[in-house]
Design a protein around this motif. Structure first.
Motif, short mmCIF file in Angstrom:
data_model
loop_
_atom_site.label_atom_id
_atom_site.label_comp_id
_atom_site.label_asym_id
_atom_site.label_seq_id
_atom_site.Cartn_x
_atom_site.Cartn_y
_atom_site.Cartn_z
N GLY A 161 0.82 -1.21 0.00
CA GLY A 161 0.00 0.00 0.00
C GLY A 161 0.84 1.25 0.00
O GLY A 161 2.05 1.20 -0.27
N LEU A 162 0.18 2.35 0.30
CA LEU A 162 0.82 3.66 0.35
C LEU A 162 1.02 4.06 1.81
O LEU A 162 0.08 3.99 2.60
N VAL A 163 2.22 4.49 2.14
CA VAL A 163 2.53 4.88 3.51
C VAL A 163 3.50 6.06 3.47
O VAL A 163 4.27 6.20 2.52
N GLN A 164 3.44 6.88 4.49
CA GLN A 164 4.38 7.99 4.58
C GLN A 164 5.73 7.52 5.09
O GLN A 164 5.83 6.50 5.79
N ALA A 165 6.75 8.28 4.76
CA ALA A 165 8.09 7.96 5.25
C ALA A 165 8.07 7.89 6.77
O ALA A 165 7.44 8.71 7.43
N GLY A 166 8.76 6.87 7.28
CA GLY A 166 8.77 6.64 8.72
C GLY A 166 7.71 5.68 9.19
O GLY A 166 7.74 5.23 10.34
N GLY A 167 6.78 5.36 8.32
CA GLY A 167 5.70 4.46 8.67
C GLY A 167 6.08 3.00 8.55
O GLY A 167 7.23 2.65 8.27
N SER A 168 5.08 2.15 8.76
CA SER A 168 5.30 0.70 8.75
C SER A 168 4.26 0.00 7.89
O SER A 168 3.14 0.48 7.73
N LEU A 169 4.66 -1.13 7.37
CA LEU A 169 3.76 -2.04 6.66
C LEU A 169 4.18 -3.46 6.98
O LEU A 169 5.36 -3.72 7.25
N ARG A 170 3.22 -4.36 6.90
CA ARG A 170 3.51 -5.78 7.08
C ARG A 170 3.02 -6.53 5.87
O ARG A 170 1.81 -6.55 5.59
N LEU A 171 3.93 -7.16 5.16
CA LEU A 171 3.58 -7.96 4.00
C LEU A 171 3.39 -9.42 4.42
O LEU A 171 4.09 -9.91 5.31
N SER A 172 2.47 -10.07 3.75
CA SER A 172 2.25 -11.50 3.97
C SER A 172 2.29 -12.22 2.63
O SER A 172 1.96 -11.64 1.60
N CYS A 173 2.69 -13.47 2.68
CA CYS A 173 2.71 -14.31 1.48
C CYS A 173 2.22 -15.69 1.89
O CYS A 173 2.86 -16.37 2.69
N ALA A 174 1.08 -16.08 1.34
CA ALA A 174 0.50 -17.37 1.67
C ALA A 174 0.73 -18.35 0.54
O ALA A 174 0.44 -18.05 -0.63
N ALA A 175 1.24 -19.52 0.88
CA ALA A 175 1.48 -20.57 -0.10
C ALA A 175 0.38 -21.61 -0.01
O ALA A 175 -0.03 -22.01 1.08
N LEU B 281 10.04 3.10 7.13
CA LEU B 281 10.09 3.05 5.67
C LEU B 281 10.59 4.36 5.08
O LEU B 281 10.33 5.46 5.63
N LYS B 282 11.31 4.22 3.98
CA LYS B 282 11.90 5.35 3.27
C LYS B 282 11.36 5.39 1.84
O LYS B 282 10.97 4.34 1.30
N PRO B 283 11.37 6.55 1.21
CA PRO B 283 10.92 6.61 -0.19
C PRO B 283 11.67 5.64 -1.10
O PRO B 283 11.08 5.09 -2.04
N GLU B 284 12.92 5.38 -0.82
CA GLU B 284 13.69 4.45 -1.64
C GLU B 284 13.27 2.99 -1.46
O GLU B 284 13.76 2.11 -2.18
N ASP B 285 12.39 2.73 -0.52
CA ASP B 285 11.83 1.37 -0.38
C ASP B 285 10.67 1.14 -1.34
O ASP B 285 10.17 0.01 -1.43
N THR B 286 10.27 2.18 -2.05
CA THR B 286 9.18 2.05 -3.01
C THR B 286 9.55 1.06 -4.10
O THR B 286 10.58 1.19 -4.76
N ALA B 287 8.69 0.06 -4.28
CA ALA B 287 8.95 -0.99 -5.27
C ALA B 287 7.78 -1.97 -5.27
O ALA B 287 6.89 -1.89 -4.40
N ILE B 288 7.82 -2.88 -6.22
CA ILE B 288 6.94 -4.03 -6.16
C ILE B 288 7.68 -5.12 -5.39
O ILE B 288 8.83 -5.43 -5.72
N THR C 231 4.46 1.73 -1.77
CA THR C 231 4.82 3.10 -2.13
C THR C 231 5.01 3.91 -0.86
O THR C 231 4.11 3.95 -0.01
N VAL C 232 6.18 4.52 -0.74
CA VAL C 232 6.49 5.33 0.44
C VAL C 232 6.64 6.78 0.00
O VAL C 232 7.51 7.11 -0.81
#
Length: 121
Positions: free
Chosen positions: A10-24, A85-92, A118-119
């Motif tokens: 998702g979209l988050v501001q710099a300094g924020g957090s996200l948690r990604l999950s991957c289910a197999a 998170l930093k803007p340079e972490d923006t990626a797929i 997206t950061v």
């Protein structure tokens, strides 16, 4: 057939957090090393973090101290906790798993479809 499905981007501001999950799911066999990769526009896909079946972790220098990879072997779910998170972490961000279908076979790599992170600055 095996499926790796990522979520949590998702979209988050710099300094924020996200948690990604991957289910197999599906015919996963024995799941060996799993990891997260990311690809920014115009750049190659790079390893972010990986974790072996025994729990040994490996991180890219750029995310050390900010990201934490973990796995739930009982549920076949991989996580990536991303803090500061930093803007340079923006990626797929892509989930990757090495799957050993049979005890005598070599592991094969499986990939998820990716989730956008997206950061904003």
């Amino acid at each position: 057939q095996v499926q790796l499905v990522e979520s949590g981007g998702g979209l988050v501001q710099a300094g924020g957090s996200l948690r990604l999950s991957c289910a197999a799911s599906g015919r996963t066999g024995s799941i060996k090393t799993v990891g997260w990769y990311r690809q920014a526009p115009g750049k190659q896909r790079d390893l972010v973090a990986s974790i072996s079946s025994g729990g040994t972790t490996n991180y890219a220098d750029s995310v050390k101290g900010r990201f934490t990879i973990s796995r739930d072997n009982a549920k076949n779910i991989l996580y990536l906790q991303m803090n500061s998170l930093k803007p340079e972490d923006t990626a797929i961000y892509y989930c990757n798993a090495d799957l050993q279908l049979y005890s005598w076979s070599k592991p094969v790599a499986a990939w998820g479809q990716g989730t956008q992170v997206t950061v904003s600055s």
